[in-house]
Design an enzyme around this catalytic site. Structure first.
Site, mmCIF file in Angstrom:
data_model
loop_
_atom_site.group_PDB
_atom_site.id
_atom_site.type_symbol
_atom_site.label_atom_id
_atom_site.label_comp_id
_atom_site.label_asym_id
_atom_site.label_seq_id
_atom_site.Cartn_x
_atom_site.Cartn_y
_atom_site.Cartn_z
ATOM 1 C CG ASP A 1 17.610 -33.761 92.575
ATOM 2 O OD1 ASP A 1 17.350 -33.062 93.575
ATOM 3 O OD2 ASP A 1 16.759 -34.035 91.709
ATOM 4 C CE1 TYR B 1 16.647 -36.042 88.149
ATOM 5 C CE2 TYR B 1 18.390 -36.684 86.635
ATOM 6 C CZ TYR B 1 17.144 -36.129 86.863
ATOM 7 O OH TYR B 1 16.389 -35.675 85.809
ATOM 8 C CB VAL C 1 18.898 -26.929 81.580
ATOM 9 C CG1 VAL C 1 17.915 -25.932 80.986
ATOM 10 C CG2 VAL C 1 19.305 -27.921 80.504
ATOM 11 C CG LEU C 2 22.160 -22.063 83.110
ATOM 12 C CD1 LEU C 2 23.214 -21.136 82.527
ATOM 13 C CD2 LEU C 2 22.312 -22.196 84.607
ATOM 14 C CD GLU C 3 15.501 -23.470 84.860
ATOM 15 O OE1 GLU C 3 15.922 -22.741 85.783
ATOM 16 O OE2 GLU C 3 15.603 -24.702 84.886
ATOM 17 C CG LEU D 1 25.393 -11.764 85.393
ATOM 18 C CD1 LEU D 1 25.428 -13.238 85.010
ATOM 19 C CD2 LEU D 1 25.754 -10.878 84.220
ATOM 20 C CB ALA D 2 20.609 -10.423 90.055
ATOM 21 N NE ARG E 1 29.411 -13.227 88.185
ATOM 22 C CZ ARG E 1 30.001 -12.302 87.430
ATOM 23 N NH1 ARG E 1 29.860 -12.324 86.125
ATOM 24 N NH2 ARG E 1 30.719 -11.358 87.986
ATOM 25 C CB SER E 2 25.100 -10.121 93.157
ATOM 26 O OG SER E 2 24.571 -8.887 93.542
#
EC number: 3.5.4.13
Length: 194
Positions: free
Chosen positions: A128, A171, A136-138, A113-114, A110-111
């Site tokens: 995929d 996948y 999973v979020l990094e 949050l960025a 989200r902008s």
């Protein structure tokens, strides 16, 4: 071609795309469906290793990964996860996403949050064709202040793109699919790349 909100709803209604739990109409707009933060996280321990050899012997790489990754952290309702400046952490989406062999998904942070320094995915934003599982979020905090992240907050938006035809090797059918059916903040399985 990217799906519009009308087509996202159509694909969800007929089961071509599955998001569980299903998003409300308010969570679908333009070309995206909102995704929320789950309650599972994984962090990196402070360590004294000079480096991690990503192409070294598999047993050494596994040992290094075990020494730097925390056990999974599961938050109770109402708790927050604090991501400090310069820290990297893994988390999962609340929603499980399942895609057919002819659709690729794209996850964007989200902008809002960025603008506070939060990167939701460091580089891995493609989902995929044939994927099924939580995403999973990094997370990386590139800002100046610690950020409190709470389960169920809107964390990103997913768009969907149709392919020219179904993949021959989606996948969910690949023997080398390292993160198939994940439902937790799975650490890197880079040693399985061989």
């Amino acid at each position: 071609m990217r799906l519009s909100d009308t087509h996202i709803k159509e694909y969800l209604n007929d089961g071509r795309i599955v998001i569980e739990p299903a998003p409300t109409d308010e969570m679908i707009s333009g070309v995206t469906a909102d995704l929320r933060l789950g309650n599972k996280f994984r962090t990196f321990h402070a360590h004294t290793a000079a480096y991690v050899d990503l192409s070294g012997p598999k047993d050494q790489l596994n040992k290094a990964m075990e020494s730097i990754m925390s056990d999974e952290i599961v938050l109770d309702e109402g708790e927050a996860f604090f991501l400090h400046p310069g820290e990297l952490a893994l988390a999962i989406t609340y929603e499980k996403v399942t895609l057919p062999a002819d659709i690729v998904g794209w996850l964007d942070g989200r902008s809002s949050l960025a603008r506070l320094g939060l990167m939701v995915h460091v580089t891995a934003h493609r989902i995929d064709p044939g994927w099924s599982g939580n995403i999973v979020l990094e997370f990386y905090n590139s800002g100046k202040l610690p950020l409190a992240l709470r389960p169920m907050m809107k964390i990103g938006a997913m768009s969907f793109e149709t392919l020219t035809g179904p993949c021959a090797n989606p996948y969910n059918t690949r023997k080398d699919a390292k993160y198939k059916d994940q439902n937790s903040a799975v650490a890197s399985r880079i040693s399985d790349d061989r």
